[in-house]
Write an enzyme that holds these catalytic residues in place. Structure first.
Site, PDB file in Angstrom:
ATOM      1  N   ASP A 292       0.627  -1.045  -0.375  1.00  0.00           N
ATOM      2  CA  ASP A 292      -0.202   0.134   0.095  1.00  0.00           C
ATOM      3  C   ASP A 292       0.245   1.599   0.054  1.00  0.00           C
ATOM      4  OD1 ASP A 292      -1.964   2.135   0.347  1.00  0.00           O
ATOM      5  OD2 ASP A 292      -3.220   0.939   1.950  1.00  0.00           O
TER       6      ASP A 292
ATOM      7  N   ARG B 246      -0.099   4.351  -0.324  1.00  0.00           N
ATOM      8  CA  ARG B 246      -0.953   6.070  -0.564  1.00  0.00           C
ATOM      9  C   ARG B 246       0.236   6.546   0.873  1.00  0.00           C
ATOM     10  NH1 ARG B 246      -6.899   3.405   0.458  1.00  0.00           N
ATOM     11  NH2 ARG B 246      -5.353   1.890   1.573  1.00  0.00           N
TER      12      ARG B 246
END
Length: 364
Positions: A296, A298
């Site tokens: 991930d 982000r």
């Protein structure tokens, strides 16, 4: 080539490097332990490679996640999938083979020559920064590499790690425009657009209802073109977006933050590459790491900055993702309550949602 610059990072320098990568031009990156010149595998071609590497000896920089699938990284290295790994340039390793090395979509289509051999990378900081810059650019993390002291002077001055840091600095985010926007599920809403000088995509906040002196119910929603716009059944993003707007409206006051972080931060094209890998049987976690990205990528500090600009330092967060809570808290936003966000599954996303629960810690 110059060494690492000591001044504050120049975000514009990183933006120029990103533009060059997308055009298939070589760049240079300076780190604390050396400088590397890099030619992107995805957007370059054999002619540009010949000009960049006249002797045909430039090795290939990949991520540990991708290298692990090629049996070039051990389990310790593979635990950090976006760490750099250098692959020795064999005489038969031409541009087409490098493309097959870089893109796992071709693993079942292109017979691999070999064997490949990993070699030491002295400029680790520059290598790590290169993979990071590829992610920001939405490109495959794969480069032909030449040490900085052997680089043709036609290459632009080196981008530093500090430049890349500055490019991703959420502090530069500002409010650009706002207007009333009645939407399905929330007629009393206001849209606020945020802009940063370095990024072409604008983040959006939808303020729903009327502030009542209580912490707002907040949803951080990462952009998903396939789910939000096209109604993809492979994920739950579209239904999550609609349900979040409805939940915020029912609470009387809250904010939906629409973050331009498609594909968990790897961009639309790389997300579609991950979809192709899922069609081969890999789950969403393994697909991302085989492409060479973190599970991930982000960064929710941008959401914290948006909330701060909206005057909100304490929120109720509508999420099943503990990382969203942790990152907001680390950025100075107090999460006084985590509100679960439950939605039914469908036959196409059951495995995807189970993977989020079992492998990424979502509390479904």
């Amino acid at each position: 080539m110059t060494g690492v610059r000591q001044e504050t990072g120049d975000a514009a320098a990183a933006a120029r490097a990103i533009d060059a990568l997308r055009r298939g031009w070589p760049i240079a990156i300076a780190g604390s332990d050396g400088t590397l010149a890099l030619l992107p595998v995805e957007t370059a071609d054999p002619v540009r490679l010949a000009a960049f590497d006249r002797d045909g000896i430039a090795p290939i920089l990949l991520s540990a996640g991708r290298a692990a699938t090629l049996k070039l990284a051990n389990q310790v290295d593979a635990a950090v999938p976006d760490a750099p790994v250098l692959v020795e340039r064999a005489s038969w390793l031409d541009f087409a083979t490098a493309t097959a090395l870089a893109d796992p979509q071709f693993d079942l289509k292109t017979p691999m020559k070999g064997p490949f051999r990993a070699i030491p990378l002295s400029a680790q900081a520059a290598g790590t920064a290169a993979l990071r810059l590829a992610r920001i650019s939405g490109m495959l993390p794969a480069f032909f590499v030449i040490p900085g002291d052997q680089v043709d002077q036609n290459i632009a001055p080196a981008t530093s790690v500090a430049d890349i840091d500055a490019h991703e600095d959420a502090i530069r985010l500002t409010i650009a425009a706002r207007a009333k926007l009645p939407v399905a599920g929330a007629e009393h809403a206001e849209i606020v657009a945020f802009r940063t000088p370095e990024s072409p995509g604008e983040h959006i906040a939808l303020l729903i209802g009327t502030p009542n002196g209580q912490p707002p119910l907040v949803r951080l929603h990462s952009e998903c073109l396939t789910g939000d716009v096209l109604g993809s059944l492979k994920c739950d993003c579209g239904p999550q977006l609609d349900a979040a707007i409805a939940a915020i409206a029912a609470s009387g006051w809250g904010i939906l933050l629409y973050l331009r972080q498609e594909g968990r931060g790897i961009g639309l094209i790389n997300k579609l590459r991950a979809y192709a890998l899922q069609d081969q049987g890999f789950d969403t976690v393994d697909a991302n790491t085989r492409l060479g990205f973190a599970i991930d990528a982000r960064d929710f500090s941008v959401a914290a900055r948006m909330l701060a600009l909206l005057g909100q330092r304490s929120v109720r967060l509508l999420t099943n993702n503990p990382q969203k809570v942790a990152q907001l808290e680390a950025a100075g936003i107090s999460v006084i309550e985590r509100v679960p966000h439950f939605l039914p599954t469908n036959p196409h996303n059951e495995h995807y949602l189970a993977t989020k629960r079992d492998r990424t810690g979502h509390q479904l």
